[in-house]
Design a protein around this motif. Structure first.
Motif, PDB file in Angstrom:
ATOM      1  N   HIS A  87      51.456  30.588  -0.702  1.00  0.00           N
ATOM      2  CA  HIS A  87      53.076  30.919  -0.158  1.00  0.00           C
ATOM      3  C   HIS A  87      54.457  30.746  -1.568  1.00  0.00           C
ATOM      4  O   HIS A  87      54.989  31.445  -1.204  1.00  0.00           O
ATOM      5  N   SER A  88      53.857  30.037  -2.593  1.00  0.00           N
ATOM      6  CA  SER A  88      54.411  30.339  -3.612  1.00  0.00           C
ATOM      7  C   SER A  88      53.822  31.353  -4.320  1.00  0.00           C
ATOM      8  O   SER A  88      54.795  31.612  -5.831  1.00  0.00           O
ATOM      9  N   GLY A  89      52.389  32.084  -4.441  1.00  0.00           N
ATOM     10  CA  GLY A  89      51.973  33.324  -5.088  1.00  0.00           C
ATOM     11  C   GLY A  89      51.921  33.137  -6.620  1.00  0.00           C
ATOM     12  O   GLY A  89      51.761  33.426  -6.994  1.00  0.00           O
ATOM     13  N   THR A  90      51.265  31.628  -7.087  1.00  0.00           N
ATOM     14  CA  THR A  90      51.305  30.722  -7.903  1.00  0.00           C
ATOM     15  C   THR A  90      49.960  29.654  -8.396  1.00  0.00           C
ATOM     16  O   THR A  90      49.760  28.752  -6.635  1.00  0.00           O
ATOM     17  N   PRO A  91      49.175  29.967  -8.656  1.00  0.00           N
ATOM     18  CA  PRO A  91      48.062  28.678  -9.226  1.00  0.00           C
ATOM     19  C   PRO A  91      48.597  26.846  -8.765  1.00  0.00           C
ATOM     20  O   PRO A  91      49.474  26.752  -8.989  1.00  0.00           O
ATOM     21  N   VAL A  92      47.740  26.391  -8.256  1.00  0.00           N
ATOM     22  CA  VAL A  92      47.857  24.841  -7.945  1.00  0.00           C
ATOM     23  C   VAL A  92      46.545  23.981  -8.633  1.00  0.00           C
ATOM     24  O   VAL A  92      45.337  24.537  -8.633  1.00  0.00           O
ATOM     25  N   TYR A  93      47.286  23.370  -9.304  1.00  0.00           N
ATOM     26  CA  TYR A  93      46.049  22.564 -10.514  1.00  0.00           C
ATOM     27  C   TYR A  93      46.208  21.233 -10.275  1.00  0.00           C
ATOM     28  O   TYR A  93      47.280  21.129 -10.723  1.00  0.00           O
ATOM     29  N   VAL A  94      45.822  20.582  -9.480  1.00  0.00           N
ATOM     30  CA  VAL A  94      45.447  18.382  -9.047  1.00  0.00           C
ATOM     31  C   VAL A  94      44.258  18.486  -9.921  1.00  0.00           C
ATOM     32  O   VAL A  94      43.469  18.420  -9.213  1.00  0.00           O
ATOM     33  N   PRO A  95      43.811  17.619 -11.208  1.00  0.00           N
ATOM     34  CA  PRO A  95      43.482  17.282 -11.456  1.00  0.00           C
ATOM     35  C   PRO A  95      42.629  15.794 -10.860  1.00  0.00           C
ATOM     36  O   PRO A  95      41.310  15.067 -10.901  1.00  0.00           O
ATOM     37  N   ALA A  96      43.481  14.840 -10.789  1.00  0.00           N
ATOM     38  CA  ALA A  96      43.663  14.143  -9.605  1.00  0.00           C
ATOM     39  C   ALA A  96      43.659  14.344  -8.319  1.00  0.00           C
ATOM     40  O   ALA A  96      45.488  13.362  -8.095  1.00  0.00           O
ATOM     41  N   LEU A  97      43.301  14.009  -7.099  1.00  0.00           N
ATOM     42  CA  LEU A  97      43.543  13.992  -5.731  1.00  0.00           C
ATOM     43  C   LEU A  97      44.055  12.854  -5.553  1.00  0.00           C
ATOM     44  O   LEU A  97      45.130  13.103  -5.270  1.00  0.00           O
ATOM     45  N   ASP A  98      43.198  11.589  -5.892  1.00  0.00           N
ATOM     46  CA  ASP A  98      44.497  10.396  -5.420  1.00  0.00           C
ATOM     47  C   ASP A  98      45.362   9.660  -6.000  1.00  0.00           C
ATOM     48  O   ASP A  98      46.622   9.242  -6.205  1.00  0.00           O
ATOM     49  N   GLU A  99      46.179  11.159  -6.505  1.00  0.00           N
ATOM     50  CA  GLU A  99      47.169  11.007  -7.408  1.00  0.00           C
ATOM     51  C   GLU A  99      48.591  11.448  -6.398  1.00  0.00           C
ATOM     52  O   GLU A  99      49.856  11.873  -7.089  1.00  0.00           O
ATOM     53  N   VAL A 100      48.564  12.746  -5.507  1.00  0.00           N
ATOM     54  CA  VAL A 100      49.199  13.514  -4.717  1.00  0.00           C
ATOM     55  C   VAL A 100      48.730  13.096  -3.641  1.00  0.00           C
ATOM     56  O   VAL A 100      49.388  13.980  -2.572  1.00  0.00           O
ATOM     57  N   THR A 101      48.621  12.162  -3.377  1.00  0.00           N
ATOM     58  CA  THR A 101      48.425  11.912  -1.757  1.00  0.00           C
ATOM     59  C   THR A 101      50.305  11.924  -0.712  1.00  0.00           C
ATOM     60  O   THR A 101      49.835  12.319   0.031  1.00  0.00           O
ATOM     61  N   ASP A 102      51.103  11.522  -1.746  1.00  0.00           N
ATOM     62  CA  ASP A 102      52.515  12.068  -0.798  1.00  0.00           C
ATOM     63  C   ASP A 102      52.742  13.230  -0.879  1.00  0.00           C
ATOM     64  O   ASP A 102      53.151  13.749   0.389  1.00  0.00           O
TER      65      ASP A 102
END
Length: 250
Positions: A87-102
């Protein structure tokens, strides 16, 4: 180790380039590309999502059943890195999943329970349009390095080339037809895998290998073999018999 990784990267791109140059089955090639991501990037699994002409995402390829289930859950829960990337057309990088539960209250816990601790996604791009996303899933916490980010995007670009023939790239209607054809082929392949798995008492990954072996040995496209099984022009027993004649299916 660096030389070994470089060799794997070269092998992956040589195989993909050879497939593109000599005529290819897009669904088969993209499954190989998903497996190549695991071989050359610092990730444990990969999956490809493709949008239909209504903007709905579908799973087109995955390196493992766990990756496929995670991609499917993204679609069901309507949240996750591939969805955001598309939907954004841009990359998504999440090094630690437990920090993005919100950010992803359903996806993040599900992915963690499946053994994944980091997730990333890069877009399948055709000029200003985003066709889908390549999801990359890790079992260790950590950011992707700049070289892996660039390599991941390069692999996503190969996927786009495989999906859209060069001569049709300027025709949006033709592009949409090609993308829908790829999605339809994926559906037929999943149905054929189910039939072969049931008849042969195999896992779905084993069934996929059986179908691919039959296609390659008979110089057919994987999607042609899948369609034959689904339409009953080719029986699951014939496909299984060929595989067992070559080597035991376990």
């Amino acid at each position: 180790m660096a030389d070994d990784r470089e060799h794997r990267i070269i092998e992956a791109f040589v195989e993909l380039a050879d497939s593109l140059a000599s005529g290819y089955d897009a669904v088969d090639l993209l499954d190989r590309l998903a497996h190549s991501c695991v071989g050359v990037l610092d990730v444990a699994a990969a999956g490809l999502l493709l949008a239909d002409d209504h903007g709905r995402l579908h799973v087109l390829a995955a390196s493992s059943q766990a990756a496929r289930e995670l991609e499917v859950f993204q679609l069901q829960s309507d949240e996750g890195p591939c969805r955001d990337c598309y939907h954004s057309g841009t990359p998504v990088y999440v090094p630690a999943l437990d920090e993005v539960t919100d950010r992803w209250p359903r996806f993040a816990p599900y992915a963690i329970s499946a053994g994944f601790t980091s997730v990333h996604a890069v877009p399948l791009r055709l000029r200003s349009d985003t066709l889908g996303a390549l999801g990359l899933f890790g079992t260790t916490v950590g950011a992707l390095g700049d070289r892996d980010k660039a390599l991941g995007q390069a692999l996503a670009d190969v996927a786009t080339v495989a999906l859209v023939q060069e001569h049709a790239a300027a025709d949006r209607e033709v592009v949409a037809q090609q993308l829908q054809a790829a999605l339809n082929s994926r559906v037929a392949l999943e149905q054929a895998k189910g039939v072969v798995a049931y008849v042969g008492d195999l896992g779905v990954n084993q069934a996929f290998d059986v179908l691919r072996r039959y296609a390659r040995d008979h110089n057919l496209r994987l999607t042609e073999v899948a369609a034959g099984v689904v339409n009953r022009d080719l029986t699951a027993q014939q496909v299984l018999a060929h595989a067992r004649a070559r080597s035991p299916v376990t």
